[in-house]
Design an enzyme around this catalytic site. Structure first.
Site, PDB file in Angstrom:
ATOM      1  CG  MET A   1       0.117  -0.536  -5.608  1.00 44.97           C
ATOM      2  SD  MET A   1       0.098  -1.162  -3.900  1.00 44.97           S
ATOM      3  CE  MET A   1      -0.420  -2.819  -3.991  1.00 44.97           C
ATOM      4  N   PRO A   2       1.081   1.478  -8.489  1.00 40.49           N
ATOM      5  CG  PRO A   2       0.229   3.054  -9.948  1.00 40.49           C
ATOM      6  CD  PRO A   2      -0.124   1.799  -9.222  1.00 40.49           C
ATOM      7  CG  PHE A   3       5.232   2.729  -3.304  1.00 43.96           C
ATOM      8  CD1 PHE A   3       4.500   2.157  -2.278  1.00 43.96           C
ATOM      9  CD2 PHE A   3       6.352   3.475  -2.994  1.00 43.96           C
ATOM     10  CE1 PHE A   3       4.883   2.336  -0.954  1.00 43.96           C
ATOM     11  CE2 PHE A   3       6.745   3.658  -1.680  1.00 43.96           C
ATOM     12  CZ  PHE A   3       6.002   3.085  -0.666  1.00 43.96           C
TER      13      PHE A   3
END
Length: 68
Positions: A1-3
């Site tokens: 999950m890119p943050f």
């Protein structure tokens, strides 16, 4: 999950909620285009940092802005 965390020092009452929405959409679209990430999994957080809580060259941004 890119943050993705965007930190801004607001100027002149901005950014507006509409501008924040555009940032969230634009950054998410860029992650999809460049890194082929699933847009549904991208998290974008915008932190607005008070100019008294951010310094540059040994002075707070608030103080620097008052000098100009």
């Amino acid at each position: 999950m890119p943050f993705i965390n965007i930190k801004l020092v607001p100027e002149n009452g901005g950014p507006t909620n509409e501008q924040k929405q555009q940032l969230i959409e634009g950054v998410s679209d860029l992650m999809v285009k460049v890194l082929n990430k699933n847009k549904a999994s991208i998290v974008v957080i915008i932190d607005e940092v008070d100019s008294n809580n951010y310094g540059l060259g040994g002075e707070s941004v608030h103080h620097l802005r008052q000098k100009n």
